[in-house]
Design an enzyme around this catalytic site. Structure first.
Site, PDB file in Angstrom:
ATOM      1  N   GLU A 124     -36.640 -34.369  47.176  1.00 32.53           N
ATOM      2  CA  GLU A 124     -36.873 -35.553  47.988  1.00 32.53           C
ATOM      3  C   GLU A 124     -38.071 -36.318  47.440  1.00 32.53           C
ATOM      4  OE1 GLU A 124     -38.060 -34.542  52.060  1.00 32.53           O
ATOM      5  OE2 GLU A 124     -38.389 -32.506  51.344  1.00 32.53           O
ATOM      6  N   LYS A 126     -41.633 -38.109  47.101  1.00 31.27           N
ATOM      7  CA  LYS A 126     -42.967 -37.827  47.663  1.00 31.27           C
ATOM      8  C   LYS A 126     -43.538 -39.148  48.176  1.00 31.27           C
ATOM      9  CE  LYS A 126     -47.415 -35.672  46.641  1.00 31.27           C
ATOM     10  NZ  LYS A 126     -48.230 -36.789  47.175  1.00 31.27           N
ATOM     11  N   ASP A 128     -45.925 -41.904  49.756  1.00 32.76           N
ATOM     12  CA  ASP A 128     -47.359 -42.172  49.594  1.00 32.76           C
ATOM     13  C   ASP A 128     -47.913 -42.612  50.944  1.00 32.76           C
ATOM     14  OD1 ASP A 128     -49.757 -42.331  48.361  1.00 32.76           O
ATOM     15  OD2 ASP A 128     -49.349 -44.163  47.248  1.00 32.76           O
ATOM     16  N   TYR A 236     -40.736 -33.567  56.305  1.00 34.57           N
ATOM     17  CA  TYR A 236     -40.389 -32.833  55.089  1.00 34.57           C
ATOM     18  C   TYR A 236     -40.405 -31.314  55.280  1.00 34.57           C
ATOM     19  CZ  TYR A 236     -45.542 -32.818  54.634  1.00 34.57           C
ATOM     20  OH  TYR A 236     -46.889 -32.693  54.860  1.00 34.57           O
ATOM     21  N   LYS A 324     -45.256 -35.635  39.761  1.00 31.92           N
ATOM     22  CA  LYS A 324     -45.847 -36.948  39.983  1.00 31.92           C
ATOM     23  C   LYS A 324     -45.374 -37.968  38.946  1.00 31.92           C
ATOM     24  CE  LYS A 324     -48.759 -37.403  42.738  1.00 31.92           C
ATOM     25  NZ  LYS A 324     -50.160 -36.979  42.804  1.00 31.92           N
ATOM     26  N   CYS A 418     -61.100 -78.812  31.267  1.00 35.87           N
ATOM     27  CA  CYS A 418     -59.950 -77.990  30.882  1.00 35.87           C
ATOM     28  C   CYS A 418     -60.256 -77.255  29.580  1.00 35.87           C
ATOM     29  CB  CYS A 418     -58.726 -78.883  30.705  1.00 35.87           C
ATOM     30  SG  CYS A 418     -57.289 -78.019  30.031  1.00 35.87           S
ATOM     31  N   CYS A 421     -57.660 -79.020  26.789  1.00 36.47           N
ATOM     32  CA  CYS A 421     -57.723 -80.423  26.361  1.00 36.47           C
ATOM     33  C   CYS A 421     -59.036 -81.109  26.693  1.00 36.47           C
ATOM     34  CB  CYS A 421     -56.562 -81.208  26.953  1.00 36.47           C
ATOM     35  SG  CYS A 421     -56.698 -81.471  28.745  1.00 36.47           S
ATOM     36  N   CYS A 448     -55.989 -79.160  35.906  1.00 36.95           N
ATOM     37  CA  CYS A 448     -56.382 -80.073  34.832  1.00 36.95           C
ATOM     38  C   CYS A 448     -55.642 -81.385  35.060  1.00 36.95           C
ATOM     39  CB  CYS A 448     -56.006 -79.477  33.476  1.00 36.95           C
ATOM     40  SG  CYS A 448     -55.944 -80.683  32.133  1.00 36.95           S
ATOM     41  N   CYS A 454     -52.228 -82.789  27.923  1.00 37.45           N
ATOM     42  CA  CYS A 454     -52.799 -81.450  27.745  1.00 37.45           C
ATOM     43  C   CYS A 454     -51.751 -80.579  27.058  1.00 37.45           C
ATOM     44  CB  CYS A 454     -53.184 -80.858  29.102  1.00 37.45           C
ATOM     45  SG  CYS A 454     -53.735 -79.140  29.031  1.00 37.45           S
TER      46      CYS A 454
END
Length: 789
Positions: A124, A126, A128, A236, A324, A418, A421, A448, A454
């Site tokens: 099954e 795991k 978190d 579990y 893991k 910018c 440019c 910008c 640009c």
């Protein structure tokens, strides 16, 4: 008024019914009633319990809202310690675990002449989350506790009672007098996103990840806060039990499920270590599609007697292991912050990191989104930060480790010019439009102002323009576009169609064949559908689906270009803010020049397909009341707009109405508001312009109403999964949408049909589980042919 005897009977009936629905929804994943019906039953029970408070019991479904806040948690001593699991990180670790299990059970191992005796394992994911223990006595939940140090945990009984899928009373019969179940409290990904959005709106604390959110929610001293959080429980295993449940791990969990305890839907039985490895790889591939975060897979010897024979180490069992996944979070140092310029001119901060391995990939850069995110994190150059990477998602900076901040840390500052440019960088403004006024505030994005002057913006605009879902010009990769822009061969999308063979063959990586192929691909793109062309233009906030709505509904580029924002809001899923973006884009003189060049027969010669008359569903779709409501007249909502329409019938009459006429339709305050609004010449002219456009488009209430022909798959939801070999998935999606179907990315009970090609996995399994119709690609093509496609 309901008498107490009748109320008692109905309350018992409602509790049993709601408990049954909770079981079917949370444990079996087979809801038998819609949410609205569940809510109706729940409200009925609440009303009865409010009328007869003496009949309220702790196990009632209404009592999950949380009790009074606690000053502190009490301690709980675990009768049987809650142990940790040993970890496996590599394939060899798991094989070594299997060999130790075989040795501990005295089984014959494999050799050159055979595989030996294979052990059965339960498998099954795991989860978190946070490990907890739930104690039931005579079928009633009496206590909940955290794992703590394994021997002693915290009493969180008031909080676990608020978790929706934790049964307060066990289902069925035959449960032991004492039953302690153990599992994980977690927060699904969708719930986590919603929680963080709510927290951000209320200026509250946001959480770094679902695990932190679950742990923080479960350890609230005020259970009402826990009750408001989207927590779930998954069992579990068991702790103290007065009697035996089953001789196997899987059998025990299945029995707990029958009693109403939620278990993993991914629970499987595997014979031998190779089957365990196959399970690990399968879950790993599907990991990002799961509704919850997992950080590995747990394997347990399935036979309970074998578990007892194998026994325990000091803190871990010999019969179980957690395999893991590679870590998704790591610590590293922020070396610098650089700024990138995107297609719309957005200047975005990017973290340059000391390279670190995260989830199996070396990460040296991470997104910071915008300067508001930099401020929220409190980020400074030189900080130690937590980096998170999940699947293919771009790595993110999740948190600053403040205690490791160096003395010479530097602030992150947005550049005034910018970086590409040299044009000015300015902060965007947000416009909130409400009744009769516009409110301006600072946005989170800096831009910008150089636009296509640009180079960065031009490159990104061209990359988007030629992309597969836009103009689909094969052979124009990012590097080629960079060369074309850098060498000033193109200064707008229109220049692509004037490229000559001599210009292309001199580019790096091009020869005679590839140059001719590119020229042919450019020529082949000259007949795009209207929707593709609109999407290719790169209008801010207009994605592929909105472009399809514009193309399908207005059916003419001229109408899309001319459409006023208020008229655009008649289209599905087009709000006022997006409507203003569309209108502003086409009102821009530079954009007009580019579009004119693209469509000019003397220059580019694009010929847009799928143009014609306004979609039938929008003919005569506007009403006078609806139009008046869209004007956002102060104090006048839909009801007031309808009264105006009923009284005056036409816009001209509304504009010409005197005070007495207006008072016959509306209360004094609203009447004054309408007269003051239209006394402003610009407002009256705006209203007339909208009406004129509704007439020109054929959407006016006096326009001719066309007959709407129903599309054959209208209202249906289809899912495509696996590899399609006869046609691409994009083409399949387009054909389904042309028939009126919605194409979704996941399977649910509402799915009409699943098209499954080779390699179909979890979606096919889900469809089979729910009894959804499934067809292969050959049947799909045959079905399309039946519709003339």
């Amino acid at each position: 008024m309901t008498d107490a005897s009748t109320a008692t009977q109905r309350i018992v009936q409602l509790r049993a019914e709601l408990d049954g629905h909770n079981y079917r929804y949370h444990v079996l994943d087979q809801p038998s009633i819609p949410d609205a019906e569940y809510d109706r039953l729940f409200r009925e029970l609440q009303a009865l319990e409010s009328q007869y408070p003496q009949l309220v019991t702790p196990e009632s479904p209404t009592q999950r809202v949380g009790a009074e806040a606690l000053s502190a948690f009490g301690e709980v001593r675990h009768e049987i310690p809650m142990l940790s699991l040993g970890n496996a990180f590599e394939e060899e670790d798991l094989r070594a675990f299997d060999r130790s299990v075989q040795a501990g059970l005295g089984l014959k191992g494999g050799d050159l002449f055979g595989a030996g005796v294979e052990v059965e394992y339960s498998c099954e994911p795991k989860l978190d989350g946070l490990a907890v223990s739930l104690r039931y006595e005579n079928g009633q939940l009496v206590r909940g506790a955290t794992r703590g140090d394994g021997s002693t945990g915290e009493d969180i009984s008031s909080n676990v009672r608020t978790i929706r899928n934790v049964p307060l009373k066990l289902q069925g019969e035959g449960w032991p007098q004492i039953l302690e179940v153990r599992g994980e409290v977690f927060m699904p990904k969708a719930g986590f996103e919603e929680l963080n959005a709510r927290q951000a709106e209320s200026a509250g604390k946001t959480f770094a990840n679902p695990r932190n959110a679950a742990a923080g929610s479960l350890r609230q001293l005020d259970p009402k806060i826990t009750a408001s959080r989207p927590l779930e429980f998954c069992c579990y295993g068991v702790g103290q039990v007065s009697g035996e449940i089953s001789s196997t791990q899987v059998g025990m969990l299945e029995q707990l499920k029958a009693w109403g305890i939620p278990i993993s839907r991914e629970l499987k039985l595997a014979k031998g270590v190779q089957a365990c490895l196959d399970y690990y790889r399968d879950i790993g591939e599907r990991r990002m599609a799961l509704a919850y975060d997992i950080d590995g897979v747990v394997f347990k010897v399935n036979n309970i007697e074998d578990q007892q024979q194998l026994g325990f180490r000091a803190r871990t069992p010999h019969w179980a292991i957690a395999n893991k996944f590679p870590a998704q979070e790591e610590l590293t140092e922020l070396l610098d912050v650089e700024f990138q310029v995107g297609r719309t001119g957005a200047v975005t901060p990017v973290a340059r990191l000391k390279p670190v391995k995260v989830a199996g990939v070396i990460v040296a850069n991470a997104t910071l989104h915008n300067m508001d995110e930099v401020a929220r994190l409190g980020l400074m150059i030189g900080d130690t930060v937590i980096i998170r990477r999940a699947g293919d998602v771009i790595p993110q900076v999740m948190q600053v480790v403040l205690e490791r901040r160096p003395a010479d840390a530097k602030p992150v500052l947005i550049p005034e010019s910018c970086p590409v440019c040299g044009s000015h960088v300015e902060r965007t403004q947000l416009v909130k439009r409400s009744k009769g006024k516009e409110t301006f505030s600072e946005g989170s994005v800096y831009r910008c102002v150089g636009r296509l002057a640009c180079g960065a913006q031009l490159k990104q605009a061209i990359i988007h323009f030629v992309s597969r879902r836009a103009m689909d010009i094969e052979g124009l990769g990012d590097k080629t576009i960079e060369q074309l822009v850098d060498e000033a061969l193109i200064t707008s999308p229109a220049d692509l169609y004037t490229l000559a063979y001599e210009q292309i063959i001199n580019l790096e990586g091009f020869a005679e064949v590839s140059s001719n192929k590119l020229l042919q691909a450019i020529a082949d793109s000259k007949k795009p559908t209207l929707a593709r062309f609109i999407y290719a233009l790169g209008i801010p906030d207009v994605g592929e689906e909105t472009a399809k709505v514009l193309g399908r509904s207005l059916a003419s580029l001229e109408r899309v270009q001319q459409a006023l924002p208020e008229v655009l809001t008649y289209l599905p899923d087009v709000g006022l803010e997006v409507a203003h973006e569309i209108h502003s884009f086409f009102a821009d003189s530079h954009n007009q020049q580019v579009i004119a060049a693209l469509l000019s027969s003397d220059e580019c010669g694009l010929q847009l397909q799928e143009q014609g008359e306004l979609s039938a569903e929008f003919s005569a779709s506007a009403t006078l009341a609806g139009m008046l409501d869209k004007l956002n007249i102060p104090s006048v909502g839909p009801g007031g707009a309808q009264k105006l329409a009923d009284k005056f019938v036409s816009l001209d009459a509304v504009l010409a109405a005197d005070w007495l006429d207006m008072r016959q339709a509306l209360p004094e305050k609203q009447a004054n508001a309408v007269r003051e609004f239209f006394a402003v010449t610009a407002n009256a002219e705006r209203a007339r312009a909208i009406e004129a456009q509704l007439k020109a488009f054929g959407m006016h209430w006096h326009s001719e109403k066309k007959v709407v022909e129903g599309l054959p798959l209208a209202g249906q939801t289809w899912v495509l999964t696996g590899s399609l070999e006869i046609m691409s998935r994009d083409i399949a999606k387009e054909k389904l949408e042309s028939l009126g179907a919605k194409v979704a990315g996941s399977v649910s009970a509402k799915t009409s049909c699943v098209v499954a090609g080779p390699g179909a996995g979890s979606k096919l399994a889900k469809a089979s589980e729910l009894g959804v119709r499934v067809i292969d690609e050959a049947q799909f093509v045959l079905a399309l042919a039946g519709y003339g496609l």
